[in-house]
Design an enzyme around this catalytic site. Structure first.
Site, mmCIF file in Angstrom:
data_model
loop_
_atom_site.group_PDB
_atom_site.id
_atom_site.type_symbol
_atom_site.label_atom_id
_atom_site.label_comp_id
_atom_site.label_asym_id
_atom_site.label_seq_id
_atom_site.Cartn_x
_atom_site.Cartn_y
_atom_site.Cartn_z
ATOM 1 N N GLU A 133 0.863 -1.169 0.000
ATOM 2 C CA GLU A 133 0.000 0.000 0.000
ATOM 3 C C GLU A 133 0.903 1.223 0.000
ATOM 4 O O GLU A 133 1.897 1.260 0.741
ATOM 5 C CB GLU A 133 -0.828 -0.045 1.290
ATOM 6 N N SER A 152 6.229 6.093 0.213
ATOM 7 C CA SER A 152 7.588 5.555 0.009
ATOM 8 C C SER A 152 8.194 4.992 1.294
ATOM 9 O O SER A 152 9.403 5.078 1.507
ATOM 10 C CB SER A 152 8.518 6.614 -0.575
ATOM 11 N N ARG A 153 7.357 4.453 2.134
ATOM 12 C CA ARG A 153 7.831 3.793 3.356
ATOM 13 C C ARG A 153 8.492 4.745 4.342
ATOM 14 O O ARG A 153 9.179 4.321 5.253
ATOM 15 C CB ARG A 153 8.811 2.637 3.032
ATOM 16 N N LEU A 154 8.314 6.062 4.158
ATOM 17 C CA LEU A 154 8.904 7.030 5.096
ATOM 18 C C LEU A 154 7.884 7.324 6.200
ATOM 19 O O LEU A 154 7.397 8.442 6.372
ATOM 20 C CB LEU A 154 9.310 8.310 4.351
#
Ligand SMILES: NC(=O)C1=CN([C@@H]2O[C@H](COP(=O)(O)OP(=O)(O)OC[C@H]3O[C@@H](n4cnc5c(N)ncnc54)[C@H](OP(=O)(O)O)[C@@H]3O)[C@@H](O)[C@H]2O)[C@H](O)CC1
Ligand SMILES: [K+]
Length: 717
Positions: free
Chosen positions: A509, A691-693
């Site tokens: 996601e 972006s997984r941040l």
């Protein structure tokens, strides 16, 4: 019938089905021709057989050396386990090119490696893996065949039942017989000829010949009646597995599944008339519910965060009206719809739908103003051109619009994902009962059938089939003898196809959330928790108080389960349970525990860690008696975490206690039941970001100036 018509009829009747013949491993087209020519003229004269050599020269010894002359060819190469292939894509491209150049072909006839390929090609074609430039394969003859074993190809080739009429030869002493038998399961109604020989193209004996002739006759008829061929096919006799020879009525399932009714065009129209006649539904009402069903089905599968730009292409009838309504609901669900409505029907109902969309500033585009390449501008294409009243072939401008959808789906989308196509009720251009007859129509990713699926829906092979139109009263169900699936909870749609297989490793996601900044969060983590909890409640998330409770025994062995939070305040987080359960035992050995709340709809989770203690007996008493009486009895019945002989025992004990307390007297709280409170020592608030941040804000206690305060840190994601 006039003379000319009679002649035409005879001409058509003489039309021979054309087969491309694929030979076995390390042989050639001429060898196969020689083998097939052992069949009697009564069969051969009815078929147009084209033999082709495989693309690769034999890369080793051939089994037919000394029997047939070289050269020998092979279609592709494979490892010892037959699970990895070399040159398979090249082989597919070679066959496709050959079919383009020498076609059209009606079917495939294959032996051994050629049979394995032939049997896989219809499925691979339906999935768009290959043969996208040639007409649909309509018939198969499989001699000594099997399934492809390479997993990703096998999944594509056989995940949908293969419906084209097929004749399979199974040799008694053929080493591939078990695999050829297994292959039959992938076909709908395969016809089988058993022969006494091994792995070879057999002669046709007294038993095989009539079956073969019957098969040939029927595919000839299917060719003659190409628009209704499949139905006729299913009504004949012969060695047909699975379905006994019988005529197929319009509402009867052609599929093995008998759990849902498929409607003929006439029945769909009759139901419509009954709804709007004696049952006094207005068309506006039904259209509103239909369009809402479509919008909810779309939203269930394609989130607006990822698939935002919608083009609804609407036709002149009610199907087009459903599209207009769906576009309006999609707008309210957060999508950005655009409408193409080239043939407006001048009726107040449709005028109203247009005005409603215009008032939301939903743009209307003329067909000629659509961008050349609609794949760049839209994520979702809603096909609302034609529904169950479609007949003949599409007229302008819909012929072109349908073609755009078709060619869009055929294109190689290397750089970006193509838009998904969602058809309302019927994939436009498909025959309402027979489906995509020529195999060159729209191949929707999602079909939302309304009221009940129409017969053509059986040919739908895409990943998402939903049913909408939750307005069918029992009187209609009875009158039309409908079998319909139940709708879940208050949903406007229900999935009726099997859910698509997912690649777990590819599930991801891309979170889009507001910023969570350490200088903006509450100083007190409990206040922060309460704020987020209120958000979860406001977002209508299911059971926002569900939390994973992790405990560990004295050796440190952990275990987790979901429990429900029943209270939270400055003293801690409270839940109730059985004091003789596994978690209770573990807590008694090791009071350290962790709670995890996951609010997926908000991209949030909260971790709370600390020490657990029992709540007071009065607190437990008070809460126990606030519960529904059924839950109170349930708590007495369940000796939690102990082994029981079956579900029945629970019901028996429950019934007994229910009878005992039927006088509404107080149900005493069992001693072994009560609450726990976790006193938090650490909190962590997590929020998914792009972006997984992700954001991670941790609260840990520290003492400053002799005072206990919460230290706030940001952790790396
Ligand atoms: N009870 C329900 O299930 C409900 C279904 N709904 C939706 O309604 C459609 C059926 O609607 P209907 O208006 O009867 O028909 P269509 O939408 O399919 O379209 C008919 C119009 O299309 C024209 N048409 C037909 N064939 C062609 C063609 N080959 N080329 C061009 N145009 C064509 C036709 O014109 P004719 O002159 O040919 O008659 C009509 O103008 C159903 O499928 C559901 O989507 C309701 O909304 C809710 C209740
Ligand atoms: K449609």
């Amino acid at each position: 019938m006039g003379k000319q018509e009679e002649r035409n009829q005879q001409k058509i009747e003489k039309k021979k089905p054309r087969f491309l013949c694929l030979h076995g491993f390390r042989t050639n087209g001429q060898i196969m021709k020689t083998q097939i020519e052992k069949w009697p003229p009564s069969v051969l004269e009815k078929l147009d057989l084209v033999f082709v050599d495989a693309p690769f020269p034999a890369n080793g010894k051939s089994d037919v050396e000394g029997i047939f002359d070289p050269p020998y060819y092979e279609w592709f190469q494979f490892n010892k386990e037959f699970t990895e292939y070399t040159n398979f894509d090249e082989c597919l491209a070679y066959i496709e090119d050959y079919m383009v150049e020498h076609g059209p072909f009606d079917g495939l006839l294959g032996f051994s490696q050629g049979a394995i390929l032939s049997a896989a090609l219809p499925g691979l074609q339906a999935e768009g893996v290959t043969l996208t430039k040639v007409p649909k394969i309509n018939f198969l003859v499989i001699i000594g065949g099997a399934k492809l074993k390479e997993p990703s190809l096998a999944e594509k080739a056989y995940s949908c039942p293969i419906r084209c009429p097929s004749l399979h030869f199974l040799g008694e002493t053929d080493f591939l017989k078990p695999y050829g038998t297994e292959l039959l399961e992938s076909f709908v109604d395969p016809v089988v000829i058993h022969h006494p020989k091994g792995h070879t193209v057999p002669r046709l004996d007294d038993k095989g010949l009539p079956t073969m002739l019957d098969f040939v006759e029927r595919i000839q008829k299917a060719g003659l009646y190409s628009r209704t061929g499949f139905r006729r096919w299913c009504s004949g006799s012969g060695e047909v597995r699975g379905m006994a020879s019988r005529p197929v009525s319009s509402v009867e399932s052609l599929e093995s599944s008998d759990s849902i009714t498929y409607l003929s065009q006439r029945e769909a129209a009759e139901i419509d008339e009954t709804l709007m006649g004696p049952l006094c539904f207005s068309v506006d009402q039904l259209m509103e519910l239909a369009g809402l069903s479509v919008a909810t089905a779309i939203a269930e599968v394609y989130r607006s965060s990822e698939y935002n730009r919608v083009l609804a292409i609407c036709g002149p009838g009610n199907n087009g009206g459903d599209g207009l309504v769906a576009a309006r609901h999609l707008y309210h669900f957060g999508y950005k719809p655009v409408v193409c409505y080239p043939k407006r029907t001048p009726k107040p109902l449709y005028d109203g739908l247009v005005i409603q969309l215009e008032s939301l500033s939903v743009p209307f585009l003329l067909a000629e103003d659509l961008p050349m390449d609609i794949s760049n501008d839209f994520d979702i294409l809603v096909d609302a051109m034609f529904g169950f009243s479609f007949h003949g072939t599409p007229r302008p401008p819909f012929d072109d619009l349908i073609q755009r959808l078709v060619s869009l789906q055929k294109r190689d989308h290397m750089r970006q994902k193509p838009p998904v196509v969602i058809s309302i009720d019927i994939p436009s251009g498909w025959h309402v009962e027979e489906g995509d007859i020529n195999g060159d129509g729209i191949k929707p990713d999602m079909l939302v059938s309304l009221t009940a699926p129409k017969l053509c829906a059986k040919r739908f092979c895409g990943p998402h089939h939903f049913l909408g139109g939750r307005f069918v009263p029992p009187s209609i169900v009875e009158k039309f003898n409908l079998k319909l699936p139940p709708y879940p909870s208050t949903s406007m749609c229900v999935r009726i196809g099997k859910p698509p297989q997912v690649d777990i490793s590819a599930l991801r996601e891309n979170y889009i959330s507001p910023e969570l900044r350490e200088d903006q969060v509450e100083a007190d983590p409990l206040a922060q928790f309460e704020k987020w909890f209120a958000d979860a409640v406001a977002a209508c998330l299911k059971e926002p108080n569900a939390m994973a409770l992790s405990t560990a025994d004295k050796s440190g062995k952990p275990s987790s389960r979901i429990v429900l939070l029943k209270g939270v305040d400055k003293d801690g987080f409270v839940w109730y349970t059985n004091y003789e359960s596994q978690k209770a035992r573990e807590i008694s050995e090791n009071p350290r525990a962790s709670l995890l709340f996951y609010w997926g709809g908000l991209n949030r989770q909260v971790r709370v860690e600390g020490l657990v203690e029992k709540v007071s007996e009065e607190e437990s008493e008070q809460y126990f008696h606030s519960r529904p009486r059924g839950s109170q009895i349930g708590a007495i019945v369940s000796k939690q975490s102990t082994v029981i002989p079956g579900r029945n025992i629970l019901h028996l004990e429950y019934k007994e206690l229910e009878a005992k307390f039927s006088d509404r007297s107080l149900i005493p709280k069992p001693k072994h039941w009560g609450g726990y409170r976790l006193k938090p020592e650490h909190f962590e608030f997590w929020q998914g970001q792009q972006s997984r941040l992700h954001d991670r804000i941790r609260y840990s206690p520290e003492v400053t100036d002799g005072k206990r305060v919460w230290k706030i840190d940001r952790l790396a994601p």
